[in-house]
Design an enzyme around this catalytic site. Structure first.
Site, short mmCIF file in Angstrom:
data_model
loop_
_atom_site.label_atom_id
_atom_site.label_comp_id
_atom_site.label_asym_id
_atom_site.label_seq_id
_atom_site.Cartn_x
_atom_site.Cartn_y
_atom_site.Cartn_z
N SER A 194 0.82 -1.22 0.00
CA SER A 194 0.00 0.00 0.00
C SER A 194 0.85 1.26 0.00
O SER A 194 1.97 1.28 0.53
CB SER A 194 -0.87 -0.02 1.26
N TYR A 201 -1.18 0.30 9.90
CA TYR A 201 -1.39 -0.42 8.65
C TYR A 201 -0.21 -0.22 7.70
O TYR A 201 0.34 -1.19 7.16
CB TYR A 201 -2.69 0.07 8.00
N LYS A 219 2.47 -3.09 6.40
CA LYS A 219 2.70 -3.36 4.99
C LYS A 219 4.19 -3.20 4.65
O LYS A 219 4.75 -3.99 3.89
CB LYS A 219 1.84 -2.44 4.12
#
Lengths: 326, 326
Positions: free
Chosen positions: A126, A150, A154
């Site tokens: 991402s 997050y 990633k």
């Protein structure tokens, strides 16, 4: 060849499986075309809506090592790892995010390493790995500085995939996805969920709330383009990946205001007027930490593709979701 | 205040403990100066050569969670985490490197999070996180692309420390160390071990092998400067760290040939002639993936320091190791 898809019951997972079934073949480890014999479709929730003898749906916990061992045997040539906890939820529940977004990724890589199969491993990463002070256009050489758990998770997975690939444990490719828009279905807990909602809901005759300002730049990819790029990422030969295994995909850079202009042009003013701006500082903080534009030079040189107009993205959503009321 | 030092029996660990004892105080959580009451000196090997009532030597396995729980209680205000498996060994033994360089770092951060103490956590990272195509001078905004498992593990730790700090679980600072030269004692299994060896051995009347070419650029820091920067990194207030928790330290950029020129000037031709070039492709591959120069703008703005001449570095080694035969 036998394939595993994780996050198979998700929107992208299902679309990927349908695309794989339609193609019927993929490149094997030595570049030769091979028929797809079996797709093990793994998810925490049951897979619905795909009925094909080649697809075996399996429900389970991706972070459970015993389940992973049953899922991935020496016959598995390729894994598409899409399972993830979305950004908003990973920010709310740190342990869950680490467990699914990082520990499960590590366990998958470890499983392939233990088998010695050198299986191909295509993962979605991402743009949330970027943050801090950013230039107008982010180059591939720009540092990662995630401003969310997050994004951190990633980036951790990207680093691991790169080292496992360098050591020959797996043949990994991590694709840094722009925000996928327009997702069908219901809002999810991704901080970017609104980006689909402000197009999908109005088209479906429903009001939508936009939590960020109209001038907010977004870096987007349509579902169709995302699937094309996932398959392309699989098909590239390892020898082509001289710039590394972690690839910033190309995308479409538009502002939220431009997205709504497209909505007005394609679906009419009545639809566009269903969007209401209501700033949400928690979402704004995360979304504003993401870059709005990338050079993606490496990906473009490798043949990855981007959408060229947001009008087309809106049209594709209407076409793909013909059941939706206009 | 009570402090933990991991990797305490190592060369930097011992020097750090001596510097802490000499200072006698550090900044506490709210910036106020506090007396150092206790230093828990943790290492896998016993600590020798430090005799002070404030120092409690503890031997154990840094990756053992029960030991970490005993080591770090709510009274611990600061942790200096120096324990690591060096680059050459981490490349040879992947599991050991991951266990010590990443899992133990994560367990330490988790322990502090579980305590809710928000303890300060100063960690050494490495320029080995950089690699691939690099500009002559690496900016702080340059992407991480480790070409070794050691570099990967350090980058994983950096990301985790940054997110744990962002969430307020710890007050972390990761300092990306240039290669520390001249280390006393014996060669170790770091790929950079030769950089100390080619100075230390000749000064001690011993032959040394240089496995890389004379024109190889090195990014160096003297032990004294490294300790000064570790302490400075601890003393900075959290509010000063607007550019993030992962800091590329300034250093001295010299080629191996220039290092030997300094050796010749300071210790004489007889010493310098004890160095023999014998290329080692495995070491060259790792060392040549490291950058030779950094801007380190963020660190300089924060007040971190670098050596200004390699002649001084050689002189300091001779002074600090007066027992060495010249």
């Amino acid at each position: 060849m036998n394939i595993v898809v994780t996050g198979a019951a998700g929107f992208l997972g299902k679309r990927l499986i349908k695309a794989l079934l339609e193609r019927g073949e993929l490149r094997g480890q030595h570049g030769q075309r091979q028929r797809i014999e079996k797709i093990s479709a793994f998810d925490v929730v049951p897979l619905a809506g795909i009925d094909d003898p080649r697809v075996q749906a399996i429900s389970g916990d991706i972070a459970d090592k015993a389940e992973l061992e049953r899922l991935i045997g020496p016959d598995i040539a390729s894994v598409f790892h899409l399972a993830a906890i979305v950004s908003g939820q990973a920010e709310q529940d740190f342990d869950l995010g680490m467990r699914i977004n990082f520990d499960a990724t590590r366990a998958l890589l470890e499983r392939i390493r233990a088998l010695g199969s050198g299986a191909r491993f295509v993962m979605t990463s991402s743009v949330a790995v970027f943050g801090g002070t950013l230039p107008h256009t982010v180059e591939d050489s720009h540092v990662w500085a995630p401003q969310s758990s997050y994004g951190t998770e990633k980036a951790l997975g990207d680093l691991l995939l790169a080292d496992y690939s360098r050591r020959g444990f797996v043949d990994g490719r991590s694709l840094r996805m722009p925000t996928v828009v327009v997702r069908p279905g219901k809002p999810n807990r991704a901080a970017s969920s609104f980006a689909s909602g402000i197009i999908r809901e109005p088209i479906n005759g429903v009001e939508a709330v936009c939590p960020v300002a109209p001038q907010t730049p977004m870096w987007l990819i349509s579902p169709g383009c995302a699937i094309d790029n996932l398959l392309h990422g699989h098909e590239l030969l390892a020898a082509q990946l001289s710039g590394g295994r972690v690839i910033n995909l190309p995308g479409l850079s538009v502002t939220v205001g431009e997205m709504l202009d497209s909505l007005r042009r394609i679906a009419g003013s009545e639809a566009a007027n269903r969007v209401r701006f209501e700033p949400d500082p928690a979402i704004e903080r995360i979304v504003n930490s993401w870059p709005g534009n990338f050079s993606a030079d490496y990906a473009r040189a490798l043949g990855f593709v981007a959408d060229t107009s947001f009008d087309d993205v809106v049209r594709a959503f209407i076409r793909d979701n013909a059941g939706a009321a206009l």
